[in-house]
Motif scaffolding. Structure first.
Motif, PDB file in Angstrom:
ATOM      1  N   ALA A 238      -3.764   6.492  -0.920  1.00 23.40           N
ATOM      2  CA  ALA A 238      -2.785   7.401  -1.517  1.00 23.40           C
ATOM      3  C   ALA A 238      -1.442   6.702  -1.694  1.00 23.40           C
ATOM      4  N   ARG A 239      -1.012   5.965  -0.678  1.00 23.11           N
ATOM      5  CA  ARG A 239       0.264   5.252  -0.768  1.00 23.11           C
ATOM      6  C   ARG A 239       0.207   4.183  -1.862  1.00 23.11           C
ATOM      7  N   ASP A 240      -0.921   3.480  -1.968  1.00 23.79           N
ATOM      8  CA  ASP A 240      -1.051   2.450  -2.999  1.00 23.79           C
ATOM      9  C   ASP A 240      -0.927   3.061  -4.398  1.00 23.79           C
ATOM     10  N   ALA A 241      -1.535   4.245  -4.591  1.00 23.53           N
ATOM     11  CA  ALA A 241      -1.433   4.923  -5.886  1.00 23.53           C
ATOM     12  C   ALA A 241       0.008   5.343  -6.160  1.00 23.53           C
TER      13      ALA A 241
ATOM     14  N   HIS B 184      -5.794   6.922  -8.115  1.00 29.31           N
ATOM     15  CA  HIS B 184      -6.561   6.093  -7.182  1.00 29.31           C
ATOM     16  C   HIS B 184      -7.984   5.855  -7.690  1.00 29.31           C
ATOM     17  N   MET B 185      -8.613   6.892  -8.251  1.00 31.39           N
ATOM     18  CA  MET B 185      -9.995   6.785  -8.735  1.00 31.39           C
ATOM     19  C   MET B 185     -10.080   6.101 -10.096  1.00 31.39           C
TER      20      MET B 185
ATOM     21  N   ALA C  80       5.215   4.216  -8.889  1.00 28.16           N
ATOM     22  CA  ALA C  80       6.641   3.929  -8.708  1.00 28.16           C
ATOM     23  C   ALA C  80       7.048   2.608  -9.360  1.00 28.16           C
ATOM     24  N   SER C  81       6.073   1.725  -9.571  1.00 28.66           N
ATOM     25  CA  SER C  81       6.378   0.425 -10.182  1.00 28.66           C
ATOM     26  C   SER C  81       6.499   0.506 -11.700  1.00 28.66           C
TER      27      SER C  81
END
Length: 371
Positions: A284-287, A263-264, A292-293
């Protein structure tokens, strides 16, 4: 059980000096070792007020739980790696003149048919005595290690420790702790309830292999983790506090620190920047979704993840998102700390002195000065 200095240190000839520089500062040294399903980690520290100052550390990925899901046993190669790692730990402890230590093993050794066999082999080779601790003690120690990360403006903290073989959750009553004086009181907050799910980054990766699920692998792991995370009875009455935004999460594991580093967008992992930092749940979910992508090589290319964590980090992300699904919070506090720090605080805790009967006063009542 806390142990005095390891046998390897006690066996030196009388009058001989330990190897290396020996003590590097005032006060005795204490050590805590955590032998997990994936990692072997140690901290050596000295007292510093009500906390401690780290003077040495060790961490090595040993993959102790590899194949355990299928065979029920620890494999010989993994046991060799553990012994080699602990020989380094014992040497460091001797050099630092550790006077007391505690060494614990967790989920892999709890489950393995030959867990006790490994404990005996460690003792024979290194002189270190290990305790295979219960999930409850593992959860309690993680809470203790994260005390100064708890935000007393909230009413509840959910401490989440995603390990290699299991995930421990503890619901901490910050409202009552606040009434008692909080961290400044020197006391410990009440843990209302706890839970342990038999799913960690190693066990989940083995139970839900990528080869069998393809593009649906991440969601399959997330669904499996969700089913494994049971809500204990004592936590149900706290659910409204989460819905009202009066709770926050504290993550303590390689998963949460990796997610924070991603994230950072750190060029390399730096504990000083990650430990104690905050993320929103969305961040957190975006990271997690970003990781996962990517395929294995793409995850390994991230400097925070690297090749050592690339194959397991998605399992940790799946568990983290499953916890957030069940226990929604707005903010997450990141802890690069946990069980080992809890062990150290317990080791350094000064025992309470028992008062004599005369000091207690007549009929068991405390003397007026103490009231």
């Amino acid at each position: 059980m806390a142990q005095d200095k390891p046998a390897a240190a006690r066996s030196r000839p009388r009058g001989s000096k330990p190897a290396g520089r020996g003590r590097t500062g005032p006060g005795p040294a204490f050590a805590a070792i955590d032998l997990g399903t994936n990692n072997c980690r140690m901290l050596v520290a000295r007292r510093a007020g009500r906390s401690f100052r780290i003077i040495d550390a060790f961490s090595r990925i040993v993959r102790l739980g590899g194949g355990l899901t299928e065979t029920g046993r620890l494999n010989p190669e993994a046991m060799d790696r553990v012994v080699e790692a602990l020989e380094v730990c014992a040497e460091k402890m001797e050099r630092r003149e550790v006077i007391k230590y505690r060494a614990v093993a967790t989920q892999a050794c709890r489950l393995a048919e030959n867990g006790e066999e490994l404990m005996q082999r460690i003792k024979d080779k290194t002189g270190l005595n290990f305790d295979i601790i219960s999930p409850e003690e593992e959860a309690r120690l993680a809470v203790l290690g994260c005390l100064d990360l708890m935000d007393e403006d909230y009413d509840v903290a959910l401490v989440v420790d995603i390990g290699g073989g299991s995930t421990e959750l503890s619901w901490v009553d910050l409202a009552q702790w606040r009434e008692r004086g909080g961290f400044d009181s020197g006391g410990r907050p009440p843990v209302r309830t706890w839970a342990s799910a038999p799913v960690g980054v190693v066990t989940l990766s083995e139970r839900i292999p990528e080869a069998e699920h393809g593009a649906n692998w991440y969601e399959a792991m997330r669904a499996f983790a969700s089913d494994a995370l049971k809500t204990p009875r004592g936590a149900r009455k706290l659910k409204s506090l989460f819905d009202e935004g009066r709770a926050h999460m504290i993550g303590t594991s390689g998963t949460i620190t990796s997610v924070a580093g991603v994230h950072m967008q750190l060029p390399r992992y730096e504990r000083a920047l990650v430990d104690g930092s905050w993320m929103t749940a969305k961040e957190a979910r975006d990271a997690c979704q970003d990781l996962a992508s990517k395929d294995l090589d793409g995850r390994a290319a991230n400097p925070v993840i690297g090749t050592d964590r690339a194959d397991l980090v998605l399992a940790g992300c799946a568990i983290l998102e499953a916890v957030l699904d069940k226990w929604p919070v707005e903010k997450i506090r990141v802890g690069d700390r946990g069980l080992r720090e809890g062990l150290l605080l317990n080791l350094m805790r000064k025992p309470k002195r028992r008062r004599s009967r005369r000091a207690k006063g007549a009929a068991g009542n405390p003397p007026k000065a103490a009231q």
